[in-house]
Design a protein around this motif. Sequence first.
Motif, PDB file in Angstrom:
ATOM      1  N   GLY A 176       0.794  -1.228   0.000  1.00 16.37           N
ATOM      2  CA  GLY A 176       0.000   0.000   0.000  1.00 16.37           C
ATOM      3  C   GLY A 176       0.820   1.269   0.000  1.00 16.37           C
ATOM      4  N   ARG A 177       2.132   1.152  -0.056  1.00 14.76           N
ATOM      5  CA  ARG A 177       2.994   2.331  -0.057  1.00 14.76           C
ATOM      6  C   ARG A 177       3.615   2.541  -1.436  1.00 14.76           C
ATOM      7  NH1 ARG A 177       4.478   4.123   5.187  1.00 14.76           N
ATOM      8  NH2 ARG A 177       3.853   2.684   6.857  1.00 14.76           N
ATOM      9  N   THR A 178       3.956   3.783  -1.712  1.00 11.90           N
ATOM     10  CA  THR A 178       4.687   4.136  -2.920  1.00 11.90           C
ATOM     11  C   THR A 178       6.104   4.540  -2.516  1.00 11.90           C
ATOM     12  OG1 THR A 178       4.097   6.478  -2.831  1.00 11.90           O
ATOM     13  CG2 THR A 178       2.543   4.987  -3.935  1.00 11.90           C
ATOM     14  N   PRO A 179       7.037   4.603  -3.467  1.00 10.18           N
ATOM     15  CA  PRO A 179       8.399   5.013  -3.115  1.00 10.18           C
ATOM     16  C   PRO A 179       8.469   6.371  -2.413  1.00 10.18           C
ATOM     17  CG  PRO A 179       8.415   4.010  -5.278  1.00 10.18           C
ATOM     18  CD  PRO A 179       6.966   4.123  -4.865  1.00 10.18           C
ATOM     19  N   SER A 180       7.576   7.282  -2.753  1.00  4.46           N
ATOM     20  CA  SER A 180       7.610   8.605  -2.121  1.00  4.46           C
ATOM     21  C   SER A 180       7.085   8.580  -0.689  1.00  4.46           C
ATOM     22  CB  SER A 180       6.788   9.600  -2.948  1.00  4.46           C
ATOM     23  OG  SER A 180       5.422   9.197  -3.028  1.00  4.46           O
ATOM     24  N   ASP A 181       6.435   7.477  -0.298  1.00  2.00           N
ATOM     25  CA  ASP A 181       5.906   7.351   1.068  1.00  2.00           C
ATOM     26  C   ASP A 181       6.961   6.886   2.062  1.00  2.00           C
ATOM     27  OD1 ASP A 181       3.358   7.996   0.157  1.00  2.00           O
ATOM     28  OD2 ASP A 181       2.801   5.902  -0.168  1.00  2.00           O
ATOM     29  N   MET A 182       8.144   6.538   1.587  1.00  2.00           N
ATOM     30  CA  MET A 182       9.144   5.910   2.442  1.00  2.00           C
ATOM     31  C   MET A 182      10.522   6.491   2.181  1.00  2.00           C
ATOM     32  SD  MET A 182       8.109   2.027   1.359  1.00  2.00           S
ATOM     33  CE  MET A 182       9.315   1.306   2.433  1.00  2.00           C
ATOM     34  N   ARG A 183      11.383   6.323   3.163  1.00  2.00           N
ATOM     35  CA  ARG A 183      12.801   6.603   3.013  1.00  2.00           C
ATOM     36  C   ARG A 183      13.575   5.478   3.688  1.00  2.00           C
ATOM     37  NH1 ARG A 183      10.647   9.883   0.364  1.00  2.00           N
ATOM     38  NH2 ARG A 183      11.040  12.134   0.200  1.00  2.00           N
ATOM     39  N   VAL A 184      14.832   5.343   3.308  1.00  2.00           N
ATOM     40  CA  VAL A 184      15.717   4.350   3.916  1.00  2.00           C
ATOM     41  C   VAL A 184      16.858   5.089   4.612  1.00  2.00           C
ATOM     42  CG1 VAL A 184      17.403   2.523   3.458  1.00  2.00           C
ATOM     43  CG2 VAL A 184      15.203   2.516   2.273  1.00  2.00           C
ATOM     44  N   ARG A 185      17.146   4.676   5.832  1.00  2.00           N
ATOM     45  CA  ARG A 185      18.288   5.225   6.557  1.00  2.00           C
ATOM     46  C   ARG A 185      19.291   4.113   6.822  1.00  2.00           C
ATOM     47  NH1 ARG A 185      17.230   9.145  11.527  1.00  2.00           N
ATOM     48  NH2 ARG A 185      16.456  10.332   9.735  1.00  2.00           N
ATOM     49  N   LEU A 186      20.536   4.365   6.470  1.00  2.00           N
ATOM     50  CA  LEU A 186      21.629   3.426   6.701  1.00  2.00           C
ATOM     51  C   LEU A 186      22.626   4.031   7.685  1.00  2.00           C
ATOM     52  CD1 LEU A 186      22.303   2.318   3.001  1.00  2.00           C
ATOM     53  CD2 LEU A 186      20.994   1.069   4.730  1.00  2.00           C
ATOM     54  N   GLY A 187      23.273   3.173   8.459  1.00  2.00           N
ATOM     55  CA  GLY A 187      24.302   3.637   9.385  1.00  2.00           C
ATOM     56  C   GLY A 187      23.751   4.238  10.666  1.00  2.00           C
ATOM     57  N   GLU A 188      22.479   4.009  10.954  1.00  2.00           N
ATOM     58  CA  GLU A 188      21.851   4.596  12.147  1.00  2.00           C
ATOM     59  C   GLU A 188      22.074   3.720  13.372  1.00  2.00           C
ATOM     60  OE1 GLU A 188      21.136   6.887  14.124  1.00  2.00           O
ATOM     61  OE2 GLU A 188      19.529   7.830  12.955  1.00  2.00           O
ATOM     62  N   TYR A 189      22.052   4.341  14.530  1.00  2.00           N
ATOM     63  CA  TYR A 189      22.081   3.619  15.804  1.00  2.00           C
ATOM     64  C   TYR A 189      21.041   4.195  16.759  1.00  2.00           C
ATOM     65  CZ  TYR A 189      23.460   2.033  20.425  1.00  2.00           C
ATOM     66  OH  TYR A 189      23.440   1.503  21.690  1.00  2.00           O
ATOM     67  N   ARG A 193      19.629  10.810  18.684  1.00  2.00           N
ATOM     68  CA  ARG A 193      20.880  11.572  18.585  1.00  2.00           C
ATOM     69  C   ARG A 193      21.300  11.616  17.118  1.00  2.00           C
ATOM     70  NH1 ARG A 193      24.943   8.995  22.828  1.00  2.00           N
ATOM     71  NH2 ARG A 193      26.173  10.812  22.173  1.00  2.00           N
ATOM     72  N   PRO A 194      20.784  12.583  16.367  1.00  2.00           N
ATOM     73  CA  PRO A 194      20.984  12.607  14.913  1.00  2.00           C
ATOM     74  C   PRO A 194      22.423  12.779  14.463  1.00  2.00           C
ATOM     75  CG  PRO A 194      19.981  14.650  15.692  1.00  2.00           C
ATOM     76  CD  PRO A 194      19.947  13.687  16.840  1.00  2.00           C
ATOM     77  N   ASP A 195      23.292  13.319  15.305  1.00  2.00           N
ATOM     78  CA  ASP A 195      24.677  13.551  14.901  1.00  2.00           C
ATOM     79  C   ASP A 195      25.645  12.501  15.441  1.00  2.00           C
ATOM     80  OD1 ASP A 195      23.876  15.880  13.604  1.00  2.00           O
ATOM     81  OD2 ASP A 195      24.064  17.067  15.439  1.00  2.00           O
ATOM     82  N   GLU A 196      25.101  11.406  15.963  1.00  2.00           N
ATOM     83  CA  GLU A 196      25.966  10.432  16.624  1.00  2.00           C
ATOM     84  C   GLU A 196      26.771   9.593  15.626  1.00  2.00           C
ATOM     85  OE1 GLU A 196      25.621   6.811  19.838  1.00  2.00           O
ATOM     86  OE2 GLU A 196      24.022   7.190  18.424  1.00  2.00           O
ATOM     87  N   THR A 197      26.165   9.248  14.501  1.00  2.00           N
ATOM     88  CA  THR A 197      26.824   8.393  13.521  1.00  2.00           C
ATOM     89  C   THR A 197      26.811   9.067  12.151  1.00  2.00           C
ATOM     90  OG1 THR A 197      24.794   7.236  12.862  1.00  2.00           O
ATOM     91  CG2 THR A 197      25.988   6.360  14.754  1.00  2.00           C
TER      92      THR A 197
END
Length: 365
Positions: A176-189, A193-197
């Motif tokens: 039920g989702r389109t590509p614009s409905d989502m994002r992918v985040r890599l390298g997160e922990y 804390r957005p500036d941690e990694t």
Amino acid sequence: MRLLIYLMGYTLANVLAILERELRSDRHRRYLGLGRRFKINRRYQECVGPGDLPGHCKHPLFCAMNVVGSSKNPVEHLCVIEKTFVGVCCPDDILLSNIVGSRIIMDLPAGGEDYDEQQNFTMGCGIFIDEKPQQSSAKEWPWLASLYDPETSKPFCGGALITDRHILTAAHCTEGRTPSDMRVRLGEYDYARPDETRARNFEISEIKEHEEFELSTYFNDIAILTLTNATGFNTYIWPICLPPLNKNYVNETVIVAGWGQISYSGNTSNILRQVEIPVWEHERCADSFVQTINEKTICAAAYEGGRDSCKGDSGGPLLHQLPNGRWVIIGIVSWGIGCGQKGQPGIYTRVDSYIPWILTNTIAK
């Protein structure tokens, strides 16, 4: 000396033509590393590569840099493989060489058994570039992907990086989702804390759900996301290996990780969490549910309850380490009854049942 004799009478154009034939023939063999013990990244005899870097002879397609294109005299870096093929001298430590045009990994997705035991861990999937951290961190599971809503920035599912542009996840995460409905985040922990990694966000160009996915039963619960732009690889972002075929994992200790709920109906976790769990016998698992548990699934959770994946972990990888040290994704978090209930394990899509489909929708494109 044998190489010079072998190439005697060949012009550089002849040699390059031979290499091109090698590339074409190897493209047709790229799948074999997953069907049997064909070594995609096999290293043959030692040699000296461009920049006087120590290396090994390899099939040209499976070297992570363009040896011929980066050499002033390409013939110097050619070699013969098993008296049959023309290979190239591929530097062992391309990751460290900083040579223009080099890539860390060229042949992805790759199988975990495509590498010899104790092979130098500078290249290939399913490895840690730094030593494995002693506590949970983004560097510990660098192939973990987080799927999040771009409007709220909150994660709702997980995934696993298998190439520089492809994320393996669950089809029910994308339904039920389109590509614009989502994002992918890599390298997160830690989402708090957005500036941690060195986390990076990616837009999605294509969602490919399995053609026979059934939302009512979660049969064939597998999907592939194609990133709009390819990711680079570093200590925080690295691809996971695909598993060997038909391996029995019963009673093996495996790991599931994600940002899902800490408890059933509880809050999701800001930090990446992990838990070790055993794989159940399929018959015992099937007897624990009213629903049909087919052979294309893996069941895993603590027998005594309390250790399990949960809501929000869906799409994330079930991880196993092979004897050669490589980590493989053997399952994808699919569904369960509650979280951590005794006698009812989590259900995972069995990845090795879908390897032809995965290859068709990644390297075959």
